[in-house]
Scaffold this motif. Structure first.
Motif, PDB file in Angstrom:
ATOM      1  N   PHE A 141      63.669  24.201 -91.874  1.00 39.27           N
ATOM      2  CA  PHE A 141      63.326  23.004 -92.641  1.00 39.27           C
ATOM      3  C   PHE A 141      62.490  22.065 -91.778  1.00 39.27           C
ATOM      4  O   PHE A 141      62.731  21.945 -90.572  1.00 39.27           O
ATOM      5  CB  PHE A 141      64.585  22.251 -93.090  1.00 39.27           C
ATOM      6  N   SER A 142      61.546  21.378 -92.411  1.00 44.04           N
ATOM      7  CA  SER A 142      60.818  20.324 -91.707  1.00 44.04           C
ATOM      8  C   SER A 142      61.782  19.154 -91.464  1.00 44.04           C
ATOM      9  O   SER A 142      62.883  19.114 -92.050  1.00 44.04           O
ATOM     10  CB  SER A 142      59.634  19.840 -92.552  1.00 44.04           C
ATOM     11  N   GLU A 143      61.376  18.216 -90.641  1.00 44.34           N
ATOM     12  CA  GLU A 143      62.229  17.050 -90.389  1.00 44.34           C
ATOM     13  C   GLU A 143      62.518  16.303 -91.687  1.00 44.34           C
ATOM     14  O   GLU A 143      63.650  15.899 -91.944  1.00 44.34           O
ATOM     15  CB  GLU A 143      61.587  16.129 -89.354  1.00 44.34           C
ATOM     16  N   LYS A 144      61.495  16.113 -92.515  1.00 41.45           N
ATOM     17  CA  LYS A 144      61.693  15.420 -93.791  1.00 41.45           C
ATOM     18  C   LYS A 144      62.642  16.208 -94.689  1.00 41.45           C
ATOM     19  O   LYS A 144      63.559  15.626 -95.292  1.00 41.45           O
ATOM     20  CB  LYS A 144      60.369  15.202 -94.521  1.00 41.45           C
ATOM     21  N   GLU A 145      62.428  17.513 -94.791  1.00 39.88           N
ATOM     22  CA  GLU A 145      63.301  18.333 -95.627  1.00 39.88           C
ATOM     23  C   GLU A 145      64.750  18.265 -95.155  1.00 39.88           C
ATOM     24  O   GLU A 145      65.668  18.142 -95.971  1.00 39.88           O
ATOM     25  CB  GLU A 145      62.838  19.792 -95.620  1.00 39.88           C
ATOM     26  N   LEU A 146      64.953  18.312 -93.846  1.00 41.59           N
ATOM     27  CA  LEU A 146      66.317  18.273 -93.323  1.00 41.59           C
ATOM     28  C   LEU A 146      66.948  16.906 -93.540  1.00 41.59           C
ATOM     29  O   LEU A 146      68.134  16.808 -93.881  1.00 41.59           O
ATOM     30  CB  LEU A 146      66.346  18.672 -91.846  1.00 41.59           C
ATOM     31  N   ALA A 147      66.165  15.854 -93.388  1.00 43.14           N
ATOM     32  CA  ALA A 147      66.686  14.507 -93.673  1.00 43.14           C
ATOM     33  C   ALA A 147      67.063  14.395 -95.153  1.00 43.14           C
ATOM     34  O   ALA A 147      68.148  13.903 -95.501  1.00 43.14           O
ATOM     35  CB  ALA A 147      65.661  13.448 -93.291  1.00 43.14           C
ATOM     36  N   ASP A 148      66.178  14.882 -96.038  1.00 46.62           N
ATOM     37  CA  ASP A 148      66.452  14.829 -97.473  1.00 46.62           C
ATOM     38  C   ASP A 148      67.660  15.688 -97.836  1.00 46.62           C
ATOM     39  O   ASP A 148      68.501  15.283 -98.646  1.00 46.62           O
ATOM     40  CB  ASP A 148      65.231  15.262 -98.276  1.00 46.62           C
ATOM     41  N   LEU A 149      67.746  16.869 -97.248  1.00 44.92           N
ATOM     42  CA  LEU A 149      68.882  17.748 -97.493  1.00 44.92           C
ATOM     43  C   LEU A 149      70.187  17.075 -97.063  1.00 44.92           C
ATOM     44  O   LEU A 149      71.199  17.142 -97.774  1.00 44.92           O
ATOM     45  CB  LEU A 149      68.689  19.074 -96.750  1.00 44.92           C
ATOM     46  N   PHE A 173      71.143  35.715-100.530  1.00 43.24           N
ATOM     47  CA  PHE A 173      70.634  34.377-100.232  1.00 43.24           C
ATOM     48  C   PHE A 173      69.411  34.453 -99.324  1.00 43.24           C
ATOM     49  O   PHE A 173      69.369  35.249 -98.393  1.00 43.24           O
ATOM     50  CB  PHE A 173      71.735  33.533 -99.579  1.00 43.24           C
ATOM     51  N   SER A 174      68.442  33.601 -99.602  1.00 45.38           N
ATOM     52  CA  SER A 174      67.247  33.518 -98.753  1.00 45.38           C
ATOM     53  C   SER A 174      67.619  32.906 -97.407  1.00 45.38           C
ATOM     54  O   SER A 174      68.693  32.304 -97.253  1.00 45.38           O
ATOM     55  CB  SER A 174      66.178  32.666 -99.433  1.00 45.38           C
ATOM     56  N   ASP A 175      66.725  33.032 -96.439  1.00 46.02           N
ATOM     57  CA  ASP A 175      66.962  32.426 -95.126  1.00 46.02           C
ATOM     58  C   ASP A 175      67.149  30.919 -95.259  1.00 46.02           C
ATOM     59  O   ASP A 175      68.006  30.335 -94.600  1.00 46.02           O
ATOM     60  CB  ASP A 175      65.807  32.733 -94.164  1.00 46.02           C
ATOM     61  N   GLN A 176      66.348  30.301 -96.110  1.00 45.66           N
ATOM     62  CA  GLN A 176      66.465  28.852 -96.300  1.00 45.66           C
ATOM     63  C   GLN A 176      67.801  28.492 -96.961  1.00 45.66           C
ATOM     64  O   GLN A 176      68.450  27.521 -96.567  1.00 45.66           O
ATOM     65  CB  GLN A 176      65.285  28.325 -97.114  1.00 45.66           C
ATOM     66  N   GLU A 177      68.225  29.278 -97.939  1.00 41.30           N
ATOM     67  CA  GLU A 177      69.523  29.015 -98.577  1.00 41.30           C
ATOM     68  C   GLU A 177      70.664  29.183 -97.578  1.00 41.30           C
ATOM     69  O   GLU A 177      71.600  28.383 -97.552  1.00 41.30           O
ATOM     70  CB  GLU A 177      69.723  29.953 -99.771  1.00 41.30           C
ATOM     71  N   LYS A 178      70.605  30.225 -96.759  1.00 44.97           N
ATOM     72  CA  LYS A 178      71.657  30.433 -95.752  1.00 44.97           C
ATOM     73  C   LYS A 178      71.710  29.274 -94.773  1.00 44.97           C
ATOM     74  O   LYS A 178      72.793  28.779 -94.438  1.00 44.97           O
ATOM     75  CB  LYS A 178      71.443  31.756 -95.020  1.00 44.97           C
ATOM     76  N   ALA A 179      70.543  28.817 -94.316  1.00 48.60           N
ATOM     77  CA  ALA A 179      70.500  27.677 -93.392  1.00 48.60           C
ATOM     78  C   ALA A 179      71.035  26.419 -94.067  1.00 48.60           C
ATOM     79  O   ALA A 179      71.774  25.640 -93.457  1.00 48.60           O
ATOM     80  CB  ALA A 179      69.073  27.459 -92.889  1.00 48.60           C
ATOM     81  N   ALA A 180      70.672  26.225 -95.340  1.00 51.57           N
ATOM     82  CA  ALA A 180      71.141  25.041 -96.075  1.00 51.57           C
ATOM     83  C   ALA A 180      72.652  25.084 -96.272  1.00 51.57           C
ATOM     84  O   ALA A 180      73.332  24.058 -96.125  1.00 51.57           O
ATOM     85  CB  ALA A 180      70.434  24.945 -97.428  1.00 51.57           C
ATOM     86  N   LEU A 181      73.191  26.249 -96.607  1.00 53.98           N
ATOM     87  CA  LEU A 181      74.634  26.357 -96.810  1.00 53.98           C
ATOM     88  C   LEU A 181      75.393  26.151 -95.499  1.00 53.98           C
ATOM     89  O   LEU A 181      76.438  25.481 -95.478  1.00 53.98           O
ATOM     90  CB  LEU A 181      74.975  27.699 -97.452  1.00 53.98           C
ATOM     91  N   ALA A 182      74.878  26.690 -94.405  1.00 54.03           N
ATOM     92  CA  ALA A 182      75.516  26.478 -93.098  1.00 54.03           C
ATOM     93  C   ALA A 182      75.485  24.993 -92.725  1.00 54.03           C
ATOM     94  O   ALA A 182      76.489  24.436 -92.255  1.00 54.03           O
ATOM     95  CB  ALA A 182      74.820  27.313 -92.031  1.00 54.03           C
ATOM     96  N   TRP A 183      74.326  24.348 -92.939  1.00 51.04           N
ATOM     97  CA  TRP A 183      74.189  22.918 -92.641  1.00 51.04           C
ATOM     98  C   TRP A 183      75.136  22.109 -93.528  1.00 51.04           C
ATOM     99  O   TRP A 183      75.803  21.175 -93.071  1.00 51.04           O
ATOM    100  CB  TRP A 183      72.740  22.483 -92.839  1.00 51.04           C
ATOM    101  N   GLN A 216      69.991  23.357 -84.821  1.00 49.85           N
ATOM    102  CA  GLN A 216      68.875  24.248 -84.491  1.00 49.85           C
ATOM    103  C   GLN A 216      68.611  25.255 -85.600  1.00 49.85           C
ATOM    104  O   GLN A 216      67.459  25.517 -85.956  1.00 49.85           O
ATOM    105  CB  GLN A 216      69.114  24.968 -83.161  1.00 49.85           C
ATOM    106  N   VAL A 217      69.674  25.816 -86.158  1.00 48.19           N
ATOM    107  CA  VAL A 217      69.521  26.770 -87.262  1.00 48.19           C
ATOM    108  C   VAL A 217      68.814  26.093 -88.439  1.00 48.19           C
ATOM    109  O   VAL A 217      67.904  26.659 -89.041  1.00 48.19           O
ATOM    110  CB  VAL A 217      70.893  27.339 -87.693  1.00 48.19           C
ATOM    111  N   ALA A 218      69.202  24.869 -88.738  1.00 56.04           N
ATOM    112  CA  ALA A 218      68.618  24.151 -89.876  1.00 56.04           C
ATOM    113  C   ALA A 218      67.176  23.732 -89.614  1.00 56.04           C
ATOM    114  O   ALA A 218      66.302  23.918 -90.469  1.00 56.04           O
ATOM    115  CB  ALA A 218      69.476  22.935 -90.212  1.00 56.04           C
ATOM    116  N   ILE A 219      66.899  23.200 -88.433  1.00 55.19           N
ATOM    117  CA  ILE A 219      65.545  22.705 -88.140  1.00 55.19           C
ATOM    118  C   ILE A 219      64.550  23.848 -87.974  1.00 55.19           C
ATOM    119  O   ILE A 219      63.341  23.654 -88.104  1.00 55.19           O
ATOM    120  CB  ILE A 219      65.542  21.743 -86.921  1.00 55.19           C
ATOM    121  N   ASP A 220      65.058  25.050 -87.742  1.00 52.92           N
ATOM    122  CA  ASP A 220      64.173  26.218 -87.648  1.00 52.92           C
ATOM    123  C   ASP A 220      63.564  26.600 -88.997  1.00 52.92           C
ATOM    124  O   ASP A 220      62.517  27.238 -89.032  1.00 52.92           O
ATOM    125  CB  ASP A 220      64.913  27.425 -87.061  1.00 52.92           C
TER     126      ASP A 220
END
Length: 153
Positions: A116-124, A82-92, A110-114
């Motif tokens: 993802f942008s604010e918009k990406e994290l809101a959308d996720l 898994f990519s860093d972004q996928e790992k952060a997304a799965l943890a979130w 913190q792990v997620a916002i590191d």
């Protein structure tokens, strides 16, 4: 498994509203494979056979290897896939889906916002919420997974 109620027929306006949110998420700029991995993980946590079946099929259609898909529930142990972004997304995803137990900690944020942008994290987070809602519909009304329908034919 016998479907209890066809909620698409019973509440077409409600289903259309969910569909609008789904459409927004798919146009949000989030990677489609990432979104499907998140949808799959939410559905695994909630035990939604219908959605697990659907999102597994979606990931296969998108070219994700079965080796990776089967390890989504234990991604912590298979991190190399898994990519860093996928790992952060799965943890979130796990934290937000289990909000009653997790409270969604500052550390999880913190792990997620590191990554993802604010918009990406809101959308996720909207995607996670939507899939949790879809799971509740499918589980409550016993939507039959495609694999189970095919088996009974």
């Amino acid at each position: 498994m016998t479907q209890r109620l066809n909620y698409e027929k019973a509440s077409p306006g409600g289903v259309a509203a969910f569909g609008s949110v789904y459409g927004y998420i798919m146009r949000s700029g989030l990677d489609e494979v990432l979104v499907d991995l998140v949808y799959l993980r939410v559905s695994q946590i909630n035990g939604c056979a219908y959605c697990i079946d659907m999102h597994t099929r979606d990931l296969i259609r998108r070219g994700v290897k079965v080796d990776k898909i089967v390890l989504v529930p234990v991604w912590h142990e298979a991190q190399a896939l898994f990519s860093d972004q996928e790992k952060a997304a799965l943890a979130w995803t796990e934290s937000v889906t289990r909000v009653a137990q997790s409270g969604v900690s500052d550390q999880a944020f913190q792990v997620a916002i590191d990554v993802f942008s604010e918009k990406e994290l809101a959308d996720l987070t909207m995607a996670i919420g939507l899939m949790n809602a879809y799971n509740r519909l499918a589980i409550s009304f016993r939507n039959t997974p495609e694999a189970a329908r095919a088996k009974s034919d």
